[in-house]
Scaffold this active site. Structure first.
Site, PDB file in Angstrom:
ATOM      1  N   ASP A 298      -6.494 -24.271  -8.211  1.00  0.00           N
ATOM      2  CA  ASP A 298      -5.492 -25.040  -7.475  1.00  0.00           C
ATOM      3  C   ASP A 298      -5.309 -24.550  -6.042  1.00  0.00           C
ATOM      4  O   ASP A 298      -5.156 -23.349  -5.799  1.00  0.00           O
ATOM      5  CB  ASP A 298      -4.149 -24.990  -8.215  1.00  0.00           C
TER       6      ASP A 298
ATOM      7  N   HIS B 113     -12.011 -26.903 -10.397  1.00  0.00           N
ATOM      8  CA  HIS B 113     -11.357 -26.322  -9.227  1.00  0.00           C
ATOM      9  C   HIS B 113     -10.384 -25.225  -9.634  1.00  0.00           C
ATOM     10  O   HIS B 113     -10.067 -25.053 -10.810  1.00  0.00           O
ATOM     11  CB  HIS B 113     -10.601 -27.400  -8.440  1.00  0.00           C
TER      12      HIS B 113
ATOM     13  N   ARG C 262       3.399 -30.005 -13.235  1.00  0.00           N
ATOM     14  CA  ARG C 262       2.942 -28.655 -12.943  1.00  0.00           C
ATOM     15  C   ARG C 262       3.867 -27.976 -11.947  1.00  0.00           C
ATOM     16  O   ARG C 262       4.327 -28.602 -10.984  1.00  0.00           O
ATOM     17  CB  ARG C 262       1.517 -28.689 -12.363  1.00  0.00           C
TER      18      ARG C 262
ATOM     19  N   HIS D 220     -10.553 -24.920 -13.670  1.00  0.00           N
ATOM     20  CA  HIS D 220     -10.182 -25.872 -14.711  1.00  0.00           C
ATOM     21  C   HIS D 220     -10.559 -27.291 -14.291  1.00  0.00           C
ATOM     22  O   HIS D 220     -10.754 -27.581 -13.107  1.00  0.00           O
ATOM     23  CB  HIS D 220      -8.682 -25.791 -15.046  1.00  0.00           C
TER      24      HIS D 220
END
Length: 371
Positions: free
Chosen positions: A175, A173, A341, A322
């Site tokens: 983000d 995907h 993150r 990723h």
């Protein structure tokens, strides 16, 4: 659906720490899983004009490259590793140059980073307004809702079952691509690792586009696809986590152009893309499944990063995909993979027919340099 309120005061007992003193590495090693899902509700995101710091970069990237101890490309098409620079000490020019380097190389890795969660938020805000995840786990600290905790809650059986029938390849995907203005960059720090395993893969959306035949490139340019927040809505329904902001569906181009490099990138992925606008279901599924498989099997335009404690990956969500590698789960070795993150947002994705492929642009740069 969350109530339409702007009151974002959490339950006091859930947010017991102060951001200033927050040490997530220490917290996970003392408590194990610590994340919370406070009932904090936010209004819908409003459009804004994004100004990418990469436009202010020095094309030679001297502020970064000349101050590093070592710099090397991990693969030919994606991934660069830099040693000897601390992200919490970057100057503004180094931040600008980092934005350009990440835009060109897709993902850049730094090891042995001392940056704190508070400093990570300050760094992330330089690149754009920070995204608050619709349903994700956050630290139990005030003013830390823009930090997304990366750790699986072993006690939430509903959450684990939600993904039990998925393979790691289903996890590719970019983000929060369902947002009107999705993520631009992402900063991920991993500070606790299992004895072995827990790597992350990235794939170049530039090279994914370039590897398509000219006929395929012509076919998909100008098409649009629906990116859906249904995975977040369903996660909230199944797990009982609050959906803190609506998880909308938005239409984005199948091929987008990066605002700084001007390079074309493939802009679909299995996690959030649902259908191509104007196609029948069978037509859409056929095209999307081909493109998904193209990305997921493109091992010659992927990079696999083996984490070390306190390493940070900085990637550009506009030109990469990723996927985490959950190979350490269920082995009984007591391993914990933990990090957090910070996710700046960027412009609304767009297609520009005047954009160039990465390979074309690099060839032109090389030809100009040899004149």
């Amino acid at each position: 659906m969350p109530p339409n309120v702007t009151d974002t005061q959490p339950k006091v007992e859930e947010l017991e720490y102060n951001l200033e003193d927050l040490d997530l590495k220490k917290l996970v090693r003392e408590k194990g899983f610590y994340g919370v899902h406070p009932e904090i509700y936010y209004p819908p995101l409003k459009p804004y004009e994004h100004k990418d710091p990469g436009h202010l970069a020095d094309p030679k990237l001297d502020s970064l490259l000349k101050n590093a101890e070592k710099v090397f490309d991990v693969t030919p098409h994606i991934g660069t590793e830099i040693h000897g620079i601390q992200l919490n000490n970057l100057t503004d020019q180094q931040k600008n140059d980092l934005a350009l380097l990440v835009a060109r190389r897709g993902v850049v890795f730094f090891r042995d980073q001392t940056i704190t969660p508070k400093q990570s938020l300050e760094l992330g805000r330089y690149f754009g307004p920070l995204h608050i995840h619709n349903v994700g786990t956050v630290p139990p600290a005030k003013d830390a809702q823009e930090i997304l905790t990366i750790q699986i809650d072993p006690d939430n059986k509903a959450y684990l079952q939600r993904f039990a029938d998925r393979t790691p390849a289903d996890g590719w995907h970019s983000d929060v691509s369902h947002e009107l203005q999705p993520s631009s960059l992402a900063f991920l720090k991993i500070d606790t690792l299992p004895p072995v395993g827990g790597d992350t893969l990235w794939a170049s959306a530039y090279e994914a586009y370039d590897r398509l035949s000219p006929a395929w490139q012509k076919f998909i340019e100008g098409l649009e696809a629906v990116h859906s927040g249904d995975v977040h809505r369903e996660t909230a329904r199944v797990t009982g986590y609050p959906l803190r902001r609506e998880a909308p569906d938005n239409v984005h181009p199948v091929v987008r152009v990066h605002p700084v490099t001007g390079w074309k990138a493939l802009n679909v992925q299995r996690n959030f893309t649902r259908r191509i606008v104007g196609f029948t279901r069978r037509e859409s599924d056929a095209v999307l499944n081909f493109l998904y498989n193209h990305i997921e099997t493109g091992i010659d335009f992927q990079v696999r990063f083996r984490w070390t404690e306190d390493a940070i990956a900085v990637w550009d969500n506009r030109v990469t995909f990723h996927a985490a590698v959950p190979d350490y789960r269920g082995l009984g070795n007591g391993g914990i993979r933990h990090g957090y993150r910070v996710t700046p947002t960027g412009e609304r994705p767009y297609y520009d027919p005047n954009g160039k492929s990465r390979r074309q642009a690099l060839a032109e740069e090389q030809a100009a340099a040899t004149k």
